[in-house]
Design a protein around this motif. Structure first.
Motif, PDB file in Angstrom:
ATOM      1  N   HIS A 188      19.094 -34.164  -3.922  1.00  0.00           N
ATOM      2  CA  HIS A 188      20.130 -35.024  -3.332  1.00  0.00           C
ATOM      3  C   HIS A 188      20.488 -34.525  -1.929  1.00  0.00           C
ATOM      4  N   ASP A 189      20.754 -33.219  -1.832  1.00  0.00           N
ATOM      5  CA  ASP A 189      21.218 -32.649  -0.568  1.00  0.00           C
ATOM      6  C   ASP A 189      20.130 -32.695   0.499  1.00  0.00           C
ATOM      7  N   LEU A 190      18.913 -32.379   0.110  1.00  0.00           N
ATOM      8  CA  LEU A 190      17.807 -32.447   1.063  1.00  0.00           C
ATOM      9  C   LEU A 190      17.584 -33.881   1.533  1.00  0.00           C
ATOM     10  N   ASP A 191      17.717 -34.823   0.608  1.00  0.00           N
ATOM     11  CA  ASP A 191      17.589 -36.238   0.972  1.00  0.00           C
ATOM     12  C   ASP A 191      18.690 -36.653   1.942  1.00  0.00           C
ATOM     13  N   LEU A 192      19.918 -36.194   1.693  1.00  0.00           N
ATOM     14  CA  LEU A 192      21.038 -36.542   2.567  1.00  0.00           C
ATOM     15  C   LEU A 192      20.835 -36.002   3.978  1.00  0.00           C
ATOM     16  N   ALA A 193      20.270 -34.798   4.082  1.00  0.00           N
ATOM     17  CA  ALA A 193      20.056 -34.215   5.411  1.00  0.00           C
ATOM     18  C   ALA A 193      19.140 -35.095   6.243  1.00  0.00           C
ATOM     19  N   THR A 194      18.030 -35.541   5.664  1.00  0.00           N
ATOM     20  CA  THR A 194      17.107 -36.393   6.420  1.00  0.00           C
ATOM     21  C   THR A 194      17.721 -37.768   6.685  1.00  0.00           C
ATOM     22  N   TYR A 195      18.520 -38.254   5.742  1.00  0.00           N
ATOM     23  CA  TYR A 195      19.190 -39.552   5.891  1.00  0.00           C
ATOM     24  C   TYR A 195      20.213 -39.512   7.024  1.00  0.00           C
ATOM     25  N   ILE A 196      21.051 -38.497   7.035  1.00  0.00           N
ATOM     26  CA  ILE A 196      22.106 -38.387   8.040  1.00  0.00           C
ATOM     27  C   ILE A 196      21.523 -38.168   9.432  1.00  0.00           C
ATOM     28  N   LEU A 197      20.470 -37.355   9.509  1.00  0.00           N
ATOM     29  CA  LEU A 197      19.892 -37.022  10.811  1.00  0.00           C
ATOM     30  C   LEU A 197      18.836 -38.033  11.268  1.00  0.00           C
TER      31      LEU A 197
END
Length: 420
Positions: A188-197
């Motif tokens: 989840h967190d790794l996915d959010l990082a790429t999503y946000i950036l």
């Protein structure tokens, strides 16, 4: 109206069915449930008002029959996703797929390629993309108000009790039987990082280990099962699950998680929990289980757009919560996901608290948002977007197992796919 078959009527499958019934009756309905547990089938029959011929105790029987729905929700164990998803795609079903896509990276890629070739939809349940909180974080980052983004820092505080339940006693305790911790908990967190950036990760490194939940850390005098133990322990299952259930309102106790995981029919009562703790896997001493996943891990990331990132996963927190800091050249954004609190700090100005809607449902409203998106016909988590976080997670684990040496994410994927 969309028709849905649900494979696996455990916590996730049951929750998605409930959300469809509560909020989207005119847009979608459950027409079949597949589960090898007769108790869960009877529960699904009652809750969704299904006839007996719409209940399947065998996936093979279901998939070999005629196509009976538009969508299949795959809510089974990680290691089963591949065997369940590929035949369904070939049968013509679109898929709502619990994360991870699969416990094997080559299988993840094959599912994605098959969906593309057959022109089928696969929406992955990276539910945090559907929360107001992380959606707002992305909006602020994209607005440019923070200036050039320099770094993103994320913390995943698993919580002492959640670690014990899911990753010491539970289904994700052993990396060989499920997936590594960084994959099971933090994709989840790794996915959010790429999503946000809005950027893929180029290089990743990681260190971490199992510090505490192992035999040599067992207190003197501890028993193999909590019901036989006289010690005062925060992980004592004989008291913890029952105390937690009693905090739930009476009308909602049948949905109480994680207690619902302990009992065959997913409907916990004090009597059922006492039996489960006395006899089942969730009553074992946390120092005497067959777990091997880490309880503390850090990840360092270098993104294609030049942003640096860090992620810390820890079992050693009282509560379960995520925090985030996005650092830019003109300002900083900080937030606590579970408190639904987000603060914008423009340098030289007074910090501003961002107003966010109140959330409803699990994962900070992410479960509700996912099913709303499904009902309304859009997706933020198409498999071709979500798969990158899986590659990152396995590359991070490869780094951890190799003393933290940085791994080129793209080369790592090529090497995995080239293996026979």
């Amino acid at each position: 109206m969309k028709t849905v078959a649900i494979l696996g009527y455990g916590g996730r499958g049951r929750m998605y069915a409930l959300l469809l019934r509560l909020f989207h009756r005119k847009q979608a309905r459950v027409v079949a449930v597949i589960d090898n547990d007769v108790n869960k089938l009877q529960l699904a029959k009652k809750e969704n008002k299904l006839p007996d011929n719409c209940l399947y105790d065998s996936y093979n029987t279901f998939i070999e029959g005629d196509k009976i729905a538009d969508w299949l929700f795959v809510c089974t164990q990680d290691s089963d996703h591949y065997a369940h998803t590929l035949p369904a795609l070939r049968k013509g079903y679109d898929i709502l797929l619990e994360k991870p896509i699969s416990a094997d990276l080559k299988q993840c890629n094959e599912i994605a390629e098959t969906a593309t070739r057959l022109n089928r939809k696969v929406a992955v349940c990276h539910v945090l993309r559907y929360t107001y909180f992380y959606d707002k974080v992305k909006q602020i980052v994209d607005s440019g108000v923070l200036g050039d983004i320099v770094a993103i820092e994320m913390q995943e505080n698993v919580g002492y009790w959640h670690q014990a339940h899911s990753y010491v006693r539970g289904d994700w305790r052993n990396s060989a039987q499920s997936t590594p911790m960084i994959f099971a908990k933090c994709c989840h967190d790794l996915d959010l990082a790429t999503y946000i950036l809005s950027s893929p990760c180029n290089t990743i490194s990681s260190v971490g280990e199992l510090h505490h939940f192992k035999a040599e850390k067992a207190p003197e005098g501890s028993a193999d099962r909590c019901v036989d133990c006289k010690l005062d322990c925060p992980y004592n299952a004989a008291t913890w699950y029952i105390k937690r259930l009693k905090k739930w309102p009476l009308l909602l106790r049948k949905y109480a998680w994680p207690m619902s995981r302990l009992v065959p029919d997913s409907t916990p009562t004090v009597r059922k929990l006492k039996k489960a703790v006395a006899e089942g896997q969730f009553g074992r001493c946390v120092y005497k289980c067959d777990n091997d996943v880490v309880d503390y891990q850090t990840v360092t990331m270098q993104f294609a757009n030049g942003v640096q990132g860090t992620l810390t996963m820890t079992a050693f927190s009282h509560d379960c919560f995520r925090t985030i800091q996005v650092r830019g050249t003109r300002g900083m954004l900080t937030g606590n996901f579970e408190k639904n609190a987000l603060y914008l700090n423009i340098y030289g100005k007074k910090p501003q608290k961002i107003r966010l809607p109140k959330t409803l449902g699990g994962h900070g409203g992410g479960d509700t948002g996912l099913i709303r998106a499904f009902a309304e016909g859009y997706s933020k988590t198409d498999i071709n977007l979500s798969i990158h976080s899986h590659v990152m997670a396995y590359a991070a684990e490869a780094s951890r197992l190799n003393n933290g040496i940085p791994v080129d994410v793209n080369k790592y994927l090529d090497e995995v796919l080239s293996q026979h």
